[in-house]
Write a protein that holds these residues in place. Structure first.
Motif, PDB file in Angstrom:
ATOM      1  N   LEU A 134       0.868  -1.169   0.000  1.00  0.00           N
ATOM      2  CA  LEU A 134       0.000   0.000   0.000  1.00  0.00           C
ATOM      3  C   LEU A 134       0.908   1.222   0.000  1.00  0.00           C
ATOM      4  CD1 LEU A 134      -2.537  -1.153   2.738  1.00  0.00           C
ATOM      5  CD2 LEU A 134      -2.715  -1.426   0.274  1.00  0.00           C
ATOM      6  N   GLY A 135       0.761   2.041  -0.996  1.00  0.00           N
ATOM      7  CA  GLY A 135       1.661   3.185  -1.118  1.00  0.00           C
ATOM      8  C   GLY A 135       0.916   4.481  -1.323  1.00  0.00           C
ATOM      9  N   GLN A 136       1.654   5.566  -1.245  1.00  0.00           N
ATOM     10  CA  GLN A 136       1.072   6.861  -1.557  1.00  0.00           C
ATOM     11  C   GLN A 136       2.155   7.768  -2.133  1.00  0.00           C
ATOM     12  OE1 GLN A 136      -0.522   8.263   2.196  1.00  0.00           O
ATOM     13  NE2 GLN A 136       1.264   9.580   2.526  1.00  0.00           N
ATOM     14  N   VAL A 137       1.708   8.650  -3.003  1.00  0.00           N
ATOM     15  CA  VAL A 137       2.606   9.635  -3.611  1.00  0.00           C
ATOM     16  C   VAL A 137       2.093  11.018  -3.239  1.00  0.00           C
ATOM     17  CG1 VAL A 137       3.572  10.553  -5.739  1.00  0.00           C
ATOM     18  CG2 VAL A 137       3.118   8.104  -5.540  1.00  0.00           C
ATOM     19  N   LEU A 138       2.979  11.843  -2.689  1.00  0.00           N
ATOM     20  CA  LEU A 138       2.661  13.228  -2.381  1.00  0.00           C
ATOM     21  C   LEU A 138       3.337  14.101  -3.437  1.00  0.00           C
ATOM     22  CD1 LEU A 138       1.312  15.127  -0.265  1.00  0.00           C
ATOM     23  CD2 LEU A 138       3.559  15.262   0.856  1.00  0.00           C
ATOM     24  N   CYS A 139       2.541  14.900  -4.130  1.00  0.00           N
ATOM     25  CA  CYS A 139       3.102  15.705  -5.215  1.00  0.00           C
ATOM     26  C   CYS A 139       2.375  17.028  -5.349  1.00  0.00           C
ATOM     27  CB  CYS A 139       3.027  14.938  -6.542  1.00  0.00           C
ATOM     28  SG  CYS A 139       1.343  14.634  -7.124  1.00  0.00           S
ATOM     29  N   GLY A 140       2.974  17.945  -6.100  1.00  0.00           N
ATOM     30  CA  GLY A 140       2.330  19.211  -6.394  1.00  0.00           C
ATOM     31  C   GLY A 140       1.299  19.039  -7.500  1.00  0.00           C
ATOM     32  N   TYR A 141       0.448  20.034  -7.625  1.00  0.00           N
ATOM     33  CA  TYR A 141      -0.610  19.959  -8.637  1.00  0.00           C
ATOM     34  C   TYR A 141      -0.036  19.888 -10.045  1.00  0.00           C
ATOM     35  CZ  TYR A 141      -4.390  20.643  -5.289  1.00  0.00           C
ATOM     36  OH  TYR A 141      -5.285  20.465  -4.277  1.00  0.00           O
ATOM     37  N   GLU A 174       1.705  -4.747  -6.646  1.00  0.00           N
ATOM     38  CA  GLU A 174       2.537  -5.886  -6.313  1.00  0.00           C
ATOM     39  C   GLU A 174       3.959  -5.410  -6.041  1.00  0.00           C
ATOM     40  OE1 GLU A 174       1.617  -9.473  -8.902  1.00  0.00           O
ATOM     41  OE2 GLU A 174       0.478  -7.886  -9.906  1.00  0.00           O
ATOM     42  N   PRO A 175       4.632  -6.016  -5.052  1.00  0.00           N
ATOM     43  CA  PRO A 175       5.956  -5.531  -4.622  1.00  0.00           C
ATOM     44  C   PRO A 175       6.987  -5.429  -5.736  1.00  0.00           C
ATOM     45  CG  PRO A 175       5.100  -7.128  -3.050  1.00  0.00           C
ATOM     46  CD  PRO A 175       4.168  -7.136  -4.219  1.00  0.00           C
ATOM     47  N   GLU A 176       6.911  -6.341  -6.713  1.00  0.00           N
ATOM     48  CA  GLU A 176       7.942  -6.357  -7.749  1.00  0.00           C
ATOM     49  C   GLU A 176       7.899  -5.128  -8.662  1.00  0.00           C
ATOM     50  OE1 GLU A 176       4.764  -9.466  -9.084  1.00  0.00           O
ATOM     51  OE2 GLU A 176       5.657  -8.712  -7.211  1.00  0.00           O
ATOM     52  N   HIS A 177       6.811  -4.353  -8.606  1.00  0.00           N
ATOM     53  CA  HIS A 177       6.709  -3.165  -9.456  1.00  0.00           C
ATOM     54  C   HIS A 177       7.140  -1.880  -8.747  1.00  0.00           C
ATOM     55  CE1 HIS A 177       4.783  -5.757 -12.272  1.00  0.00           C
ATOM     56  NE2 HIS A 177       3.645  -5.847 -11.616  1.00  0.00           N
ATOM     57  N   TRP A 178       7.408  -1.986  -7.446  1.00  0.00           N
ATOM     58  CA  TRP A 178       7.649  -0.792  -6.630  1.00  0.00           C
ATOM     59  C   TRP A 178       8.874   0.003  -7.104  1.00  0.00           C
ATOM     60  CZ3 TRP A 178       4.726   1.406  -2.807  1.00  0.00           C
ATOM     61  CH2 TRP A 178       5.339   2.385  -2.018  1.00  0.00           C
ATOM     62  N   GLY A 191      12.389  14.287  -9.032  1.00  0.00           N
ATOM     63  CA  GLY A 191      12.580  13.939  -7.629  1.00  0.00           C
ATOM     64  C   GLY A 191      11.679  14.682  -6.666  1.00  0.00           C
ATOM     65  N   ARG A 192      10.713  15.446  -7.162  1.00  0.00           N
ATOM     66  CA  ARG A 192       9.862  16.245  -6.274  1.00  0.00           C
ATOM     67  C   ARG A 192       8.702  15.460  -5.668  1.00  0.00           C
ATOM     68  NH1 ARG A 192      10.874  19.970 -10.442  1.00  0.00           N
ATOM     69  NH2 ARG A 192       8.860  19.485 -11.420  1.00  0.00           N
ATOM     70  N   ALA A 193       8.320  14.332  -6.267  1.00  0.00           N
ATOM     71  CA  ALA A 193       7.207  13.534  -5.733  1.00  0.00           C
ATOM     72  C   ALA A 193       7.722  12.627  -4.626  1.00  0.00           C
ATOM     73  CB  ALA A 193       6.563  12.704  -6.836  1.00  0.00           C
ATOM     74  N   GLY A 194       6.997  12.578  -3.519  1.00  0.00           N
ATOM     75  CA  GLY A 194       7.399  11.734  -2.391  1.00  0.00           C
ATOM     76  C   GLY A 194       6.638  10.425  -2.378  1.00  0.00           C
ATOM     77  N   LEU A 195       7.352   9.311  -2.546  1.00  0.00           N
ATOM     78  CA  LEU A 195       6.743   7.987  -2.556  1.00  0.00           C
ATOM     79  C   LEU A 195       6.985   7.309  -1.214  1.00  0.00           C
ATOM     80  CD1 LEU A 195       5.432   5.527  -4.009  1.00  0.00           C
ATOM     81  CD2 LEU A 195       7.733   4.942  -4.815  1.00  0.00           C
ATOM     82  N   THR A 196       5.917   6.872  -0.539  1.00  0.00           N
ATOM     83  CA  THR A 196       6.060   6.193   0.752  1.00  0.00           C
ATOM     84  C   THR A 196       5.178   4.960   0.802  1.00  0.00           C
ATOM     85  OG1 THR A 196       4.347   7.604   1.740  1.00  0.00           O
ATOM     86  CG2 THR A 196       6.632   8.287   2.031  1.00  0.00           C
ATOM     87  N   GLU A 197       5.643   3.994   1.573  1.00  0.00           N
ATOM     88  CA  GLU A 197       4.868   2.770   1.795  1.00  0.00           C
ATOM     89  C   GLU A 197       4.053   2.935   3.070  1.00  0.00           C
ATOM     90  OE1 GLU A 197       5.713  -1.867   3.045  1.00  0.00           O
ATOM     91  OE2 GLU A 197       7.192  -0.867   1.754  1.00  0.00           O
ATOM     92  N   ARG A 198       2.773   2.545   3.035  1.00  0.00           N
ATOM     93  CA  ARG A 198       1.905   2.705   4.197  1.00  0.00           C
ATOM     94  C   ARG A 198       1.345   1.387   4.715  1.00  0.00           C
ATOM     95  NH1 ARG A 198      -3.473   3.095   2.145  1.00  0.00           N
ATOM     96  NH2 ARG A 198      -3.481   3.199  -0.137  1.00  0.00           N
ATOM     97  N   GLY A 199       1.925   0.284   4.288  1.00  0.00           N
ATOM     98  CA  GLY A 199       1.479  -1.009   4.797  1.00  0.00           C
ATOM     99  C   GLY A 199       1.392  -2.057   3.706  1.00  0.00           C
ATOM    100  N   LYS A 200       0.821  -3.192   4.080  1.00  0.00           N
ATOM    101  CA  LYS A 200       0.641  -4.304   3.150  1.00  0.00           C
ATOM    102  C   LYS A 200      -0.738  -4.905   3.341  1.00  0.00           C
ATOM    103  CE  LYS A 200       5.552  -5.614   3.236  1.00  0.00           C
ATOM    104  NZ  LYS A 200       6.529  -6.698   3.533  1.00  0.00           N
TER     105      LYS A 200
END
Length: 209
Positions: A134-141, A174-178, A191-200
């Motif tokens: 489970l992931g999320q990306v934080l980015c500008g508009y 799926e993990p292999e695409h991360w 490099g401005r978008a922040g990618l984080t994992e929030r669980g599985k």
């Protein structure tokens, strides 16, 4: 680990030499859920000749079945063996029979109950459960359009999007695409978008033919 189960509750039926067979199946995670489903079907089909059942659970490696009055080995075992052959776990099957007055014999019963289980599982839609990140990306508009497109391009499924001072795109994949997503996001947004994992979590995927 991946495993196969069913997506939803389902039922199907057929008639064999005047006996009516009804197969009911649903996903379950606990023995209590399995027993509740069996009790529900026994109540619904209270006037049936037999309500045979079987269930298989990953937790505790539990496997149970019942012939419910049919000759030993001709009902519950064919049902659970059909589940094993299909690789289905975390599921329960109830095979209901209304006797039509014609004896099927041991071999006939085995075939009929095996078929009942098989059509019940098909009606409930067999699926492969895979562990996803489970992931999320934080980015500008200004980057949102590209981010929104990249997630599915890399095999992810966008679940929701939040629009505040910045945009948060939540997804699963799926993990292999991360790593591929991380690399392409960095390139696309400098490099401005922040990618984080929030669980599985485990999610269903269609079985390939």
């Amino acid at each position: 680990m991946e495993y196969i189960t069913v997506r939803q509750a389902g039922a199907a039926e057929f008639v064999e030499r005047k006996s009516r067979f009804i197969g009911s199946c649903r996903p379950v995670e606990t023995e209590e859920e399995a027993l509740a489903f069996i009790a529900e079907k026994k109540s619904r089909y209270w006037d049936a000749s037999h309500n045979v059942y079987a269930y298989i659970l990953r937790e505790g490696n539990i496997q149970r079945f019942s012939d419910d009055g049919e000759p030993q080995g001709t009902a519950g075992i064919p049902v659970i063996e059909a589940m094993k052959k299909a690789g289905v776990t975390d599921a329960v099957v109830v095979a209901t029979r209304y006797f039509g007055g014609i004896l099927l014999g041991g071999g006939g019963l085995i075939r009929a109950y095996s078929r009942t289980a098989s059509i019940a599982m098909e009606a409930a839609e067999k699926v492969r459960m895979k562990e996803c990140l489970l992931g999320q990306v934080l980015c500008g508009y200004e980057s949102y359009g590209r981010v929104q497109g990249l997630v599915p391009e890399c095999g992810g499924l966008v679940e929701d999007t939040e629009f505040l001072e910045q945009v948060t795109v939540r997804f699963r994949m799926e993990p292999e695409h991360w790593e591929d997503l991380a690399r392409r996001l960095a390139d696309a947004t400098a490099g401005r978008a922040g990618l984080t994992e929030r669980g599985k979590g485990y999610f269903p995927f269609a079985l390939k033919d």
